[in-house]
Scaffold this motif. Structure first.
Motif, PDB file in Angstrom:
ATOM      1  N   SER A  32       0.842  -1.205   0.000  1.00  0.00           N
ATOM      2  CA  SER A  32       0.000   0.000   0.000  1.00  0.00           C
ATOM      3  C   SER A  32       0.871   1.247   0.000  1.00  0.00           C
ATOM      4  O   SER A  32       0.525   2.254  -0.622  1.00  0.00           O
ATOM      5  CB  SER A  32      -0.905   0.017   1.226  1.00  0.00           C
ATOM      6  N   PHE A  33       2.022   1.148   0.670  1.00  0.00           N
ATOM      7  CA  PHE A  33       2.951   2.282   0.664  1.00  0.00           C
ATOM      8  C   PHE A  33       3.601   2.422  -0.722  1.00  0.00           C
ATOM      9  O   PHE A  33       3.607   3.493  -1.318  1.00  0.00           O
ATOM     10  CB  PHE A  33       4.018   2.078   1.749  1.00  0.00           C
ATOM     11  N   LYS A  85      -6.967  -0.381   3.216  1.00  0.00           N
ATOM     12  CA  LYS A  85      -7.489   0.381   2.075  1.00  0.00           C
ATOM     13  C   LYS A  85      -6.463   1.435   1.689  1.00  0.00           C
ATOM     14  O   LYS A  85      -6.010   2.191   2.560  1.00  0.00           O
ATOM     15  CB  LYS A  85      -8.772   1.061   2.574  1.00  0.00           C
ATOM     16  N   ASP A  86      -6.065   1.441   0.420  1.00  0.00           N
ATOM     17  CA  ASP A  86      -5.074   2.458   0.026  1.00  0.00           C
ATOM     18  C   ASP A  86      -5.595   3.338  -1.096  1.00  0.00           C
ATOM     19  O   ASP A  86      -6.642   3.076  -1.682  1.00  0.00           O
ATOM     20  CB  ASP A  86      -3.739   1.796  -0.351  1.00  0.00           C
ATOM     21  N   GLN A  87      -4.848   4.396  -1.378  1.00  0.00           N
ATOM     22  CA  GLN A  87      -5.203   5.295  -2.482  1.00  0.00           C
ATOM     23  C   GLN A  87      -4.088   5.195  -3.508  1.00  0.00           C
ATOM     24  O   GLN A  87      -2.945   5.561  -3.219  1.00  0.00           O
ATOM     25  CB  GLN A  87      -5.338   6.730  -1.961  1.00  0.00           C
ATOM     26  N   SER A  88      -4.425   4.634  -4.678  1.00  0.00           N
ATOM     27  CA  SER A  88      -3.387   4.377  -5.676  1.00  0.00           C
ATOM     28  C   SER A  88      -4.001   4.378  -7.072  1.00  0.00           C
ATOM     29  O   SER A  88      -5.190   4.673  -7.225  1.00  0.00           O
ATOM     30  CB  SER A  88      -2.745   3.016  -5.404  1.00  0.00           C
ATOM     31  N   GLY A 104      -8.025   3.217  -5.755  1.00  0.00           N
ATOM     32  CA  GLY A 104      -7.226   2.457  -4.801  1.00  0.00           C
ATOM     33  C   GLY A 104      -7.751   1.052  -4.610  1.00  0.00           C
ATOM     34  O   GLY A 104      -8.696   0.644  -5.274  1.00  0.00           O
ATOM     35  N   SER A 105      -7.097   0.314  -3.696  1.00  0.00           N
ATOM     36  CA  SER A 105      -7.449  -1.097  -3.507  1.00  0.00           C
ATOM     37  C   SER A 105      -7.805  -1.372  -2.055  1.00  0.00           C
ATOM     38  O   SER A 105      -7.390  -0.638  -1.152  1.00  0.00           O
ATOM     39  CB  SER A 105      -6.262  -1.987  -3.887  1.00  0.00           C
TER      40      SER A 105
END
Ligand code: ADP
Length: 360
Positions: A250-251, A288-291, A347-348
């Motif tokens: 996620s990072f 939960k990430d923002q990508s 994101g995922s």
């Protein structure tokens, strides 16, 4: 002739297919498994009505002519019981050794499909590993050669190439580290862990470990939970590895200045876990990430060994394609599950489910 009913009963219980013929190749007996694979009982008929495979027929001929054992292999495409597709057999053909039954020939087909599959998986694994290691190694060899020859007197190019060599050597190092982790987890995957572990603590540990990295992209991990009682039976090192891999992804793939949200909660489990060891609850950890997100068509392949969504794009991002394979293995060992969903440009969400530890 065979008079012993007991022998037939025993042969019917075998997992191998057994066919008994006389020396004129007339079938005297077929056990249940041979009827299942050939889909027919051809007792009293000539064997060529049942088997047309030239290798088996040739071996049978040889056994009859020379009164010796012969062996061959046989492949059939079938959907039988829980096995589908190609079935592989080792075939042994023996003449009877007993004086009273010296007219008999035994044909035994041993199902070796599982072993053959394992061999195939092993071979393709070795090929994949070799390929993954060979790529950076070829780059290293190429640049060393350039430094020794064409770029010998060009300091700027030499420094640049040394940088590439360093990156590629580190990539090989990471690959080997990840392979060793996979192999260690695989070797004891059947041993279920017994220590009571608090998942909140594991996630917090990983959050601390990643703190410095996160600041480099001005990112944060926010943990959201309403209870401190999120215990499972687990292996702490492996669970930390699991959350490290997921949060590090996620990072790595997350946008700069974005937030990674982790929620940990207990949910009622309606599925039967087939074991009284676990309470009916499961602990769910959602990351939960923002990508840029992951295209839908690749989601089911993410846990495959060495799979990376866009090799050229993700080449700029450090990775081995083994991180999610390791996650999957750790989850298997902990009787857990992973669900992945993603929205392009948003994101995922990686959701982990693990059975709650029993009350002690
Ligand atoms: P890697 O070491 O390449 O990160 P992983 O097995 O951890 O290998 O992940 C496999 C691939 O899945 C990655 O190469 C990347 O393309 C994709 N992926 C994994 N996690 C994420 C994520 N959080 N966001 C976007 N893509 C991801």
């Amino acid at each position: 002739m065979i008079e012993n009913e007991n022998l037939f009963n025993i042969l019917n219980k075998l997992d191998d297919a057994v066919i008994i013929t006389d020396r004129d190749k007339k079938i005297i007996f077929q056990n249940d498994y041979s009827i299942e694979i050939f889909e027919n009982d051809f007792t009293s008929q000539i064997i060529t009505n049942l088997i047309r495979d030239p290798k088996i027929l040739e071996s049978l001929e040889q056994t009859i002519d020379k009164n010796i054992e012969s062996t061959t292999d046989f492949i059939i495409n079938k959907n039988i019981s829980d096995q589908s597709g190609e079935l592989n057999f080792d075939v042994s053909i023996y003449p009877s050794k007993s004086k009273e039954e010296d007219n008999l020939i035994y044909i035994i087909l041993k199902n070796v499909s599982i072993q053959r599959n394992i061999e195939k998986v092993k071979t393709s694994f070795v090929a994949n590993v070799s390929h993954e290691l060979k790529t950076p190694l070829s780059t290293i060899i190429g640049f060393i050669e350039t430094i020794r020859t064409t770029a010998k007197d060009d300091k700027k190019s030499k420094d640049e190439f040394m940088e590439i060599i360093n990156d590629e050597a580190n990539r090989m190092d990471r690959l080997i580290d990840d392979l060793l982790i996979v192999s260690k987890i695989e070797s004891n995957e059947h041993i279920h862990p017994t220590s009571k572990i608090n998942l909140n603590k594991c996630v917090e540990r990983v959050q601390k470990n990643l703190a410095k990295k996160l600041t480099s992209k001005n990112m944060t991990i926010e943990i959201n939970t309403n209870s401190n009682d999120h215990h499972i039976l687990g292996n702490e090192d492996e669970l930390i590895q699991l959350f490290s891999n997921l949060l590090e992804n996620s990072f790595k793939y997350g946008h700069e200045n974005s937030e990674i949200n982790v929620s940990i909660q207990k949910t009622k489990n309606n599925e039967d876990h087939n074991t009284s060891l676990f309470r009916k609850n499961i602990i769910e950890v959602e990351i939960k990430d923002q990508s840029d997100g992951i295209p839908e068509k690749y989601i089911h392949r993410l846990t495959e060994r060495f799979f990376r969504v866009d090799k050229s794009r993700s080449k700029a991002i450090e990775g081995t394609g083994l991180g999610l394979t390791i996650v999957k293995h750790i989850l298997n060992k902990h009787r857990g599950n992973i669900e992945i969903s993603s929205t392009l440009n948003k994101g995922s969400v990686f959701t982990i489910q693990l059975p709650e530890a029993p009350i002690s």
